[in-house]
Design a protein around this motif. Structure first.
Motif, PDB file in Angstrom:
ATOM      1  N   GLU A  49      31.046  46.250  36.397  1.00  0.00           N
ATOM      2  CA  GLU A  49      31.181  44.876  36.878  1.00  0.00           C
ATOM      3  C   GLU A  49      31.980  44.084  35.858  1.00  0.00           C
ATOM      4  OE1 GLU A  49      27.331  43.268  37.740  1.00  0.00           O
ATOM      5  OE2 GLU A  49      26.842  44.905  39.108  1.00  0.00           O
ATOM      6  N   ARG A  50      33.065  43.422  36.307  1.00  0.00           N
ATOM      7  CA  ARG A  50      33.933  42.648  35.418  1.00  0.00           C
ATOM      8  C   ARG A  50      33.822  41.179  35.769  1.00  0.00           C
ATOM      9  NH1 ARG A  50      38.021  45.173  32.329  1.00  0.00           N
ATOM     10  NH2 ARG A  50      38.093  43.046  31.553  1.00  0.00           N
ATOM     11  N   TYR A  51      33.402  40.368  34.819  1.00  0.00           N
ATOM     12  CA  TYR A  51      33.257  38.941  35.032  1.00  0.00           C
ATOM     13  C   TYR A  51      34.190  38.129  34.140  1.00  0.00           C
ATOM     14  CZ  TYR A  51      28.913  40.429  37.263  1.00  0.00           C
ATOM     15  OH  TYR A  51      27.992  41.032  38.069  1.00  0.00           O
ATOM     16  N   ASP A  52      34.824  38.779  33.162  1.00  0.00           N
ATOM     17  CA  ASP A  52      35.636  38.029  32.205  1.00  0.00           C
ATOM     18  C   ASP A  52      36.720  37.215  32.917  1.00  0.00           C
ATOM     19  OD1 ASP A  52      36.553  40.752  32.697  1.00  0.00           O
ATOM     20  OD2 ASP A  52      38.184  40.337  31.313  1.00  0.00           O
ATOM     21  N   GLY A  53      36.843  35.976  32.489  1.00  0.00           N
ATOM     22  CA  GLY A  53      37.832  35.084  33.063  1.00  0.00           C
ATOM     23  C   GLY A  53      37.398  34.429  34.360  1.00  0.00           C
ATOM     24  N   THR A  54      36.092  34.524  34.702  1.00  0.00           N
ATOM     25  CA  THR A  54      35.592  33.924  35.942  1.00  0.00           C
ATOM     26  C   THR A  54      34.334  33.099  35.671  1.00  0.00           C
ATOM     27  OG1 THR A  54      34.069  35.691  36.607  1.00  0.00           O
ATOM     28  CG2 THR A  54      36.386  35.964  37.219  1.00  0.00           C
ATOM     29  N   LEU A  55      33.881  32.406  36.685  1.00  0.00           N
ATOM     30  CA  LEU A  55      32.664  31.611  36.603  1.00  0.00           C
ATOM     31  C   LEU A  55      31.413  32.494  36.561  1.00  0.00           C
ATOM     32  CD1 LEU A  55      31.685  28.652  36.658  1.00  0.00           C
ATOM     33  CD2 LEU A  55      31.461  28.892  39.128  1.00  0.00           C
ATOM     34  N   SER A  56      31.537  33.726  36.941  1.00  0.00           N
ATOM     35  CA  SER A  56      30.399  34.653  37.011  1.00  0.00           C
ATOM     36  C   SER A  56      30.011  35.166  35.636  1.00  0.00           C
ATOM     37  CB  SER A  56      30.771  35.838  37.896  1.00  0.00           C
ATOM     38  OG  SER A  56      30.889  35.399  39.222  1.00  0.00           O
ATOM     39  N   PRO A  57      28.846  35.776  35.521  1.00  0.00           N
ATOM     40  CA  PRO A  57      27.835  36.035  36.532  1.00  0.00           C
ATOM     41  C   PRO A  57      26.835  34.876  36.639  1.00  0.00           C
ATOM     42  CG  PRO A  57      27.216  37.189  34.542  1.00  0.00           C
ATOM     43  CD  PRO A  57      28.520  36.472  34.256  1.00  0.00           C
ATOM     44  N   CYS A  58      26.786  34.269  37.774  1.00  0.00           N
ATOM     45  CA  CYS A  58      25.894  33.120  37.970  1.00  0.00           C
ATOM     46  C   CYS A  58      24.427  33.523  37.894  1.00  0.00           C
ATOM     47  CB  CYS A  58      26.198  32.438  39.296  1.00  0.00           C
ATOM     48  SG  CYS A  58      27.757  31.524  39.226  1.00  0.00           S
TER      49      CYS A  58
ATOM     50  N   TYR B 198      38.290  26.494  20.574  1.00  0.00           N
ATOM     51  CA  TYR B 198      39.035  26.783  21.807  1.00  0.00           C
ATOM     52  C   TYR B 198      38.200  27.693  22.705  1.00  0.00           C
ATOM     53  CZ  TYR B 198      42.371  29.032  24.932  1.00  0.00           C
ATOM     54  OH  TYR B 198      42.998  29.520  26.043  1.00  0.00           O
ATOM     55  N   THR B 199      38.165  27.350  23.991  1.00  0.00           N
ATOM     56  CA  THR B 199      37.582  28.225  25.006  1.00  0.00           C
ATOM     57  C   THR B 199      38.580  28.285  26.158  1.00  0.00           C
ATOM     58  OG1 THR B 199      35.334  27.572  24.429  1.00  0.00           O
ATOM     59  CG2 THR B 199      35.631  28.623  26.562  1.00  0.00           C
ATOM     60  N   ALA B 200      38.990  29.488  26.527  1.00  0.00           N
ATOM     61  CA  ALA B 200      39.986  29.660  27.583  1.00  0.00           C
ATOM     62  C   ALA B 200      39.452  29.159  28.921  1.00  0.00           C
ATOM     63  CB  ALA B 200      40.359  31.137  27.705  1.00  0.00           C
ATOM     64  N   GLY B 201      40.368  28.760  29.782  1.00  0.00           N
ATOM     65  CA  GLY B 201      40.008  28.404  31.148  1.00  0.00           C
ATOM     66  C   GLY B 201      39.611  29.653  31.918  1.00  0.00           C
ATOM     67  N   TYR B 202      39.128  29.457  33.121  1.00  0.00           N
ATOM     68  CA  TYR B 202      38.672  30.603  33.904  1.00  0.00           C
ATOM     69  C   TYR B 202      38.768  30.291  35.384  1.00  0.00           C
ATOM     70  CZ  TYR B 202      34.645  27.580  33.387  1.00  0.00           C
ATOM     71  OH  TYR B 202      33.844  26.474  33.338  1.00  0.00           O
ATOM     72  N   ASP B 203      38.791  31.347  36.172  1.00  0.00           N
ATOM     73  CA  ASP B 203      38.824  31.260  37.623  1.00  0.00           C
ATOM     74  C   ASP B 203      37.443  30.839  38.111  1.00  0.00           C
ATOM     75  OD1 ASP B 203      38.739  32.240  40.469  1.00  0.00           O
ATOM     76  OD2 ASP B 203      40.755  32.931  39.920  1.00  0.00           O
ATOM     77  N   LEU B 204      37.373  29.956  39.082  1.00  0.00           N
ATOM     78  CA  LEU B 204      36.087  29.471  39.578  1.00  0.00           C
ATOM     79  C   LEU B 204      35.420  30.423  40.564  1.00  0.00           C
ATOM     80  CD1 LEU B 204      36.769  25.656  39.963  1.00  0.00           C
ATOM     81  CD2 LEU B 204      35.668  26.880  38.102  1.00  0.00           C
ATOM     82  N   ALA B 205      35.929  31.624  40.666  1.00  0.00           N
ATOM     83  CA  ALA B 205      35.336  32.606  41.575  1.00  0.00           C
ATOM     84  C   ALA B 205      33.966  33.051  41.081  1.00  0.00           C
ATOM     85  CB  ALA B 205      36.235  33.828  41.698  1.00  0.00           C
ATOM     86  N   GLU B 206      33.007  33.048  41.972  1.00  0.00           N
ATOM     87  CA  GLU B 206      31.697  33.651  41.705  1.00  0.00           C
ATOM     88  C   GLU B 206      31.774  35.081  42.228  1.00  0.00           C
ATOM     89  OE1 GLU B 206      28.189  31.712  43.179  1.00  0.00           O
ATOM     90  OE2 GLU B 206      28.873  29.772  42.494  1.00  0.00           O
ATOM     91  N   VAL B 207      32.336  35.966  41.415  1.00  0.00           N
ATOM     92  CA  VAL B 207      32.544  37.335  41.878  1.00  0.00           C
ATOM     93  C   VAL B 207      31.223  38.064  42.114  1.00  0.00           C
ATOM     94  CG1 VAL B 207      34.865  37.510  40.920  1.00  0.00           C
ATOM     95  CG2 VAL B 207      32.917  38.202  39.530  1.00  0.00           C
ATOM     96  N   ASP B 208      30.144  37.613  41.486  1.00  0.00           N
ATOM     97  CA  ASP B 208      28.848  38.234  41.734  1.00  0.00           C
ATOM     98  C   ASP B 208      28.244  37.783  43.067  1.00  0.00           C
ATOM     99  OD1 ASP B 208      28.605  35.744  40.419  1.00  0.00           O
ATOM    100  OD2 ASP B 208      26.583  36.198  39.743  1.00  0.00           O
ATOM    101  N   SER B 209      28.905  36.798  43.731  1.00  0.00           N
ATOM    102  CA  SER B 209      28.462  36.365  45.064  1.00  0.00           C
ATOM    103  C   SER B 209      29.433  36.808  46.145  1.00  0.00           C
ATOM    104  CB  SER B 209      28.343  34.836  45.108  1.00  0.00           C
ATOM    105  OG  SER B 209      27.331  34.405  44.253  1.00  0.00           O
ATOM    106  N   GLY B 210      30.351  37.688  45.783  1.00  0.00           N
ATOM    107  CA  GLY B 210      31.277  38.229  46.765  1.00  0.00           C
ATOM    108  C   GLY B 210      32.662  37.629  46.757  1.00  0.00           C
ATOM    109  N   ALA B 211      32.924  36.635  45.912  1.00  0.00           N
ATOM    110  CA  ALA B 211      34.255  36.033  45.840  1.00  0.00           C
ATOM    111  C   ALA B 211      35.209  36.966  45.100  1.00  0.00           C
ATOM    112  CB  ALA B 211      34.173  34.695  45.133  1.00  0.00           C
ATOM    113  N   VAL B 212      36.494  36.714  45.264  1.00  0.00           N
ATOM    114  CA  VAL B 212      37.518  37.524  44.627  1.00  0.00           C
ATOM    115  C   VAL B 212      38.345  36.627  43.712  1.00  0.00           C
ATOM    116  CG1 VAL B 212      39.543  38.971  45.011  1.00  0.00           C
ATOM    117  CG2 VAL B 212      37.623  39.048  46.626  1.00  0.00           C
ATOM    118  N   ALA B 213      38.380  36.946  42.438  1.00  0.00           N
ATOM    119  CA  ALA B 213      39.161  36.157  41.488  1.00  0.00           C
ATOM    120  C   ALA B 213      40.623  36.178  41.895  1.00  0.00           C
ATOM    121  CB  ALA B 213      38.994  36.723  40.085  1.00  0.00           C
ATOM    122  N   GLY B 214      41.265  35.012  41.835  1.00  0.00           N
ATOM    123  CA  GLY B 214      42.671  34.905  42.194  1.00  0.00           C
ATOM    124  C   GLY B 214      42.905  34.569  43.657  1.00  0.00           C
TER     125      GLY B 214
END
Length: 156
Positions: A6-15, A47-63
């Motif tokens: 499971e890859r969450y880096d760069g996203t809002l997940s894992p919620c 510094y903290t990098a920005g990230y995609d708001l996808a909740e990939v652990d809820s079925g969303a797809v980053a990008g």
């Protein structure tokens, strides 16, 4: 073990584990100090990098902005709208500076200016279950704003 990574880096997940604080791909800080005699000055950049708001652990797809933005809570969609308000959270920056003067072996005066540039937190409609509109895990110092601390240390 299913062998699935499971890859969450760069996203809002894992919620489910982080209360939707996300997992930015990059975080870092740099501190520099200068001392001359009894005076010491320092500065720290965060510094903290920005990230995609996808909740990939809820079925969303980053990008995939139309389908990825916070599928779990739907908070990034305006009421009745189909186009997300935001798809990514911007990077967070902060700068603190400080000074210390050792008057003698028993007395030191110090002061800090935290968030010296007064940088506001980036808008994030999804973090922390959409409660704050910014991410308290990465941008709390920005939300507090610029503030000063002054003190003295006395050794007996």
């Amino acid at each position: 073990d299913t062998g699935v990574v499971e890859r969450y880096d760069g996203t809002l997940s894992p919620c489910d584990y982080t209360s939707c604080s996300g997992t930015p791909k990059w975080r870092g800080s740099l501190e520099n100090s200068f001392t001359k005699g009894k005076l010491s000055l320092n500065a720290t950049v965060y510094y903290t990098a920005g990230y995609d708001l996808a909740e990939v652990d809820s079925g969303a797809v980053a990008g995939d902005c139309l389908n990825a933005a916070n599928v779990g809570s739907g908070s990034v969609y305006p009421k009745g709208g189909a186009t997300p308000i935001a798809c990514k959270a911007k990077a967070t920056w902060n700068l603190d500076v400080g000074a210390r003067l050792k008057v003698n072996d028993h007395f030191t005066i110090y002061g800090n200016i935290l968030n010296v540039l007064g940088i506001d937190p980036p808008f994030d409609p999804s973090a922390a279950y959409s409660i704050y509109q910014y991410n308290p895990s990465w941008a709390q110092a920005n939300a507090v704003g610029r503030y000063f601390r002054v003190g003295a240390k006395v050794d007996f």
